[in-house]
Design an enzyme around this catalytic site. Structure first.
Site, PDB file in Angstrom:
ATOM      1  CD  GLU A 142      -1.652   3.659  -1.930  1.00 63.52           C
ATOM      2  OE1 GLU A 142      -0.881   4.105  -0.854  1.00 63.52           O
ATOM      3  OE2 GLU A 142      -2.432   2.668  -1.861  1.00 63.52           O
ATOM      4  CD  GLU A 313      -0.136  -0.915  -4.317  1.00 63.41           C
ATOM      5  OE1 GLU A 313      -0.232  -0.852  -2.975  1.00 63.41           O
ATOM      6  OE2 GLU A 313       0.430   0.056  -4.597  1.00 63.41           O
TER       7      GLU A 313
HETATM    8  C1  GAL Z   1       0.006   0.697  -0.676  1.00 63.38           C
HETATM    9  C2  GAL Z   1       1.242   1.539  -1.265  1.00 63.38           C
HETATM   10  C3  GAL Z   1       2.290   0.089  -1.478  1.00 63.38           C
HETATM   11  C4  GAL Z   1       2.629  -0.473  -0.009  1.00 63.38           C
HETATM   12  C5  GAL Z   1       1.193  -1.192   0.175  1.00 63.38           C
HETATM   13  C6  GAL Z   1       1.506  -1.714   1.388  1.00 63.38           C
HETATM   14  O1  GAL Z   1      -0.490   1.811   0.488  1.00 63.38           O
HETATM   15  O2  GAL Z   1       0.931   1.919  -2.405  1.00 63.38           O
HETATM   16  O3  GAL Z   1       3.570   0.950  -1.995  1.00 63.38           O
HETATM   17  O4  GAL Z   1       3.285   0.035   0.804  1.00 63.38           O
HETATM   18  O5  GAL Z   1       0.425  -0.074   0.425  1.00 63.38           O
HETATM   19  O6  GAL Z   1       0.118  -2.692   1.725  1.00 63.38           O
END
Ligand code: GAL
Length: 644
Positions: A142, A313
């Protein structure tokens, strides 16, 4: 339609890994992303590398038939490195170095840091780059999370000076293009230029805008350095990065040029909680998320990935980082999974496998609870697997009839020089996109200058700068073009065109913007006559020989048309855009299917996916063969209809 999950072997006893991988396989998961935050374990001391544990995890994943996305760990420079080289730390706008103790505490412009990244990525790829489990690489994690693109450090400023020199050649040109004759801001040399932070009142918008463009180039170079190493030592693997939602701090199209796949991190409920929407709106969609925000990003990242994209994610339940963290309604994880695949995602990967009992993200749910029992998302993935077995036809992405041009530079400029516009540029784009989706359309997002042939309708909400390539794309397509206010409003760095806005667009439609105004939220100007719409937020006074299609009571026109080119000289609500688009659609023979409330649809291959984001149940307008779900669509439900 492959499933994946984010997993941190280093968080769990090694004896547990085998069972964890077995559980993933049992759930139909084929991809596992690992490794992106573990620098301190890969290299506990300078030059002392320990990849044994990673190799054992990869071996085990491979034995279970899992494919691995392996992340480079450069989002987390370890403490020993920061202690040796504190100049790696980025500085915030108050000119304070950021501290060690979380993540992303580095400066994209730091050559010292870049060389350490080269070291760790090279060591890692030499150790495991040919491992059979490693099928794909992720660079960093990110870019920009926690507001970490723009740095005001001495290191960043030195690099910015070089960037300015390369951009403008001589200081007189920079002074002219920035307009530095104003307020005696002229420089004698590039060495005198500082960051745009801490000025008494606002800094020159041209200075800000170039600082933004410089950081895009810094992110691109930082990413490219890793990509080159990975390609050299781990051939035949795709390389991706995980981008974010509502994030425009660099030009993702430029970074995407060097990658094979765009992925993004989709947290529908967290994003709604963070959004500028009203309290009522947030309450209505608190457990389902905004009906259009996620889809907009799916389409955006399909464009950034040049057609190839994943959700890497996916929110599985409550997160830990929004102002409030409600639990999704049961069914939403399944719905979000379907929605991503209907937008042509190759993989949907959940964050994370098991909830962590320690550190910052203790309250972030996973597929498993801390005690390793299944959490809600686990059961919904089982439901998805049952649905998936019912799909036998074509699911390939078909080009849409409607395109929307999205421009990161325009977004940056309109944030820097908002002139009191009450909405962020991305929110304006979301209103246009929402209206198109509520008419039942698939929308393709296209970068400025991208090919527009084959579309019936092209929406251009805000494109401040018009390059020759962009103009050529508008001139070559036969599509109906709809431009929003502020298009063509800037030339050179950020000046007003000598022939007034919309600048070069005057070749397509004979209008000149004589003046503009921004409006507070409780002021508006209804359109008179045929259209029940109201100008809000921003209005432009147009000089033209054209008769406006819509006009406000005070004589300021709202909507102008010249042949296939439309210009709307004010902002509208999503509902009013919907009315305008529907009118144009009926004139050009483009079919619409208006959708009510939070019901949306998406055509993919032989199918339509219907999703209901609430608040009420609805009956499907489609009569084709129902493959998944019911004709009465409950909240948080999906229905899939076969039409092909
Ligand atoms: C994202 C990040 C992850 C984790 C996640 C939690 O922004 O890439 O590592 O922190 O959020 O929702």
């Amino acid at each position: 339609m492959k499933l994946g999950v984010c997993y941190y072997p280093e968080h769990w006893p090694e004896a547990q890994w085998d069972q964890d991988f077995a559980t993933m396989v049992q759930l139909g998961i084929e991809w596992v992303r690992i490794g992106e935050f573990a620098w301190a374990l890969y290299e506990p001391k300078l030059g002392q590398f320990e990849f044994g544990w990673l190799e054992r995890a990869l071996d085990l994943a491979h034995q279970h038939g899992l494919s691995v996305v392996l992340g480079t760990p450069t989002a987390c420079p370890p403490k020993w490195l920061i202690d040796q080289h504190p100049e790696i730390l980025a500085w915030d706008e108050t000119l304070t170095p950021r501290h060690f103790g979380s993540r992303r505490h580095y400066d994209f412009a730091s050559e010292v840091y870049a060389e350490h990244c080269v070291r760790i990525v090279t060591a890692m790829v030499k150790a495991v780059g040919e491992h059979p489990a490693v099928k794909t690489w992720q660079t960093d994690n990110e870019f920009g999370c926690h507001d970490t693109i723009i740095s005001y450090s001495p290191v960043a400023v030195a690099a910015f000076r070089n960037w300015c020199q390369a951009q403008y050649g001589d200081i007189a040109t920079l002074n002219r293009q920035w307009g530095n004759v104003f307020w005696s801001m002229a420089y004698d040399s590039f060495e005198q230029i500082d960051s745009p932070a801490h000025t008494v009142t606002e800094a020159n918008p041209a200075h800000h805008f170039d600082y933004w463009r410089f950081h895009t180039d810094a992110v691109k170079a930082f990413n490219k350095r890793q990509v080159d190493i990975l390609r050299a030592h781990s051939p035949g693997r795709d390389i991706l990065h995980n981008y974010m939602g509502r994030f425009t701090q660099f030009d993702h199209f430029k970074v995407g040029e060097d990658l094979d796949i765009a992925t993004w991190d989709s947290y529908p409920i967290g994003f709604l909680e963070q959004s500028p929407e009203s309290e009522d709106y947030k309450a209505t969609y608190a457990r389902t998320g905004d009906p259009d925000f996620i889809a907009l990003h799916h389409d955006l990242y399909r464009a950034v990935g040049k057609g190839r994209w994943w959700v890497i994610e996916q929110q599985p339940g409550p997160v830990n980082w929004a102002p409030h963290n409600p639990a999704p309604l049961p069914g939403m994880v399944r719905l979000w999974t379907w929605q991503a695949f209907a937008h042509s995602a190759e993989v949907v990967s959940y964050f994370r496998f098991r909830q962590a009992p320690f550190a910052q993200e203790q309250f972030h749910s996973g597929l498993l609870r801390v005690d390793s029992e299944p959490a809600q998302a686990y059961f919904e993935i089982e439901d998805f697997n049952q649905d998936r077995a019912k799909i036998s036809g074509d699911i390939a992405h078909q080009p849409a009839k409607v395109a929307l041009v999205f421009d990161y530079a325009g977004d940056a400029l309109l944030r820097i020089q908002s002139q009191g516009h009450p909405d962020s540029p991305l929110q304006v784009v979301l209103n246009w996109y929402r209206a198109a989706r509520k008419l039942g359309w698939n929308v393709d997002i296209v970068p400025p200058g991208g090919d527009l042939n084959g579309y019936a309708l092209v929406l251009v909400p805000q494109l401040t700068h018009l390059s020759a390539q962009t103009m050529a794309a508008f001139e070559q397509t036969e599509a109906t073009l709809m431009f929003g206010a502020r298009c063509g409003s800037k030339v050179e760095t950020v000046s007003i065109p000598q022939n007034l806005a919309p600048g070069e667009l005057q070749r397509l439609i004979p209008i000149k913007i004589a003046s503009v105004e921004s409006l507070r939220r409780n002021i508006s100007a209804p359109w008179q006559g045929d259209y029940n719409a109201t100008a809000i937020a921003w209005r432009e006074k147009v000089e033209t020989t054209l008769t406006p299609r819509a006009i406000c009571a005070d004589g300021w026109g709202g909507w102008y048309q010249s042949g296939r080119v439309h210009y709307i000289a004010n902002d509208l609500s999503a509902e009013d855009w919907q009315q305008v688009f529907a009118t144009v659609a009926s004139e050009i023979g483009l079919a619409v299917q208006p959708l009510s409330g939070g019901v949306r649809r998406r055509a993919f291959g032989d199918y339509w996916l219907y999703t209901n984001h609430g608040p009420d149940q609805a009956t499907l307008p489609e009569s084709g063969e129902l493959v998944v779900g019911e004709r009465v669509l409950g909240v948080a439900e999906v229905a899939i209809v076969k039409v092909g």
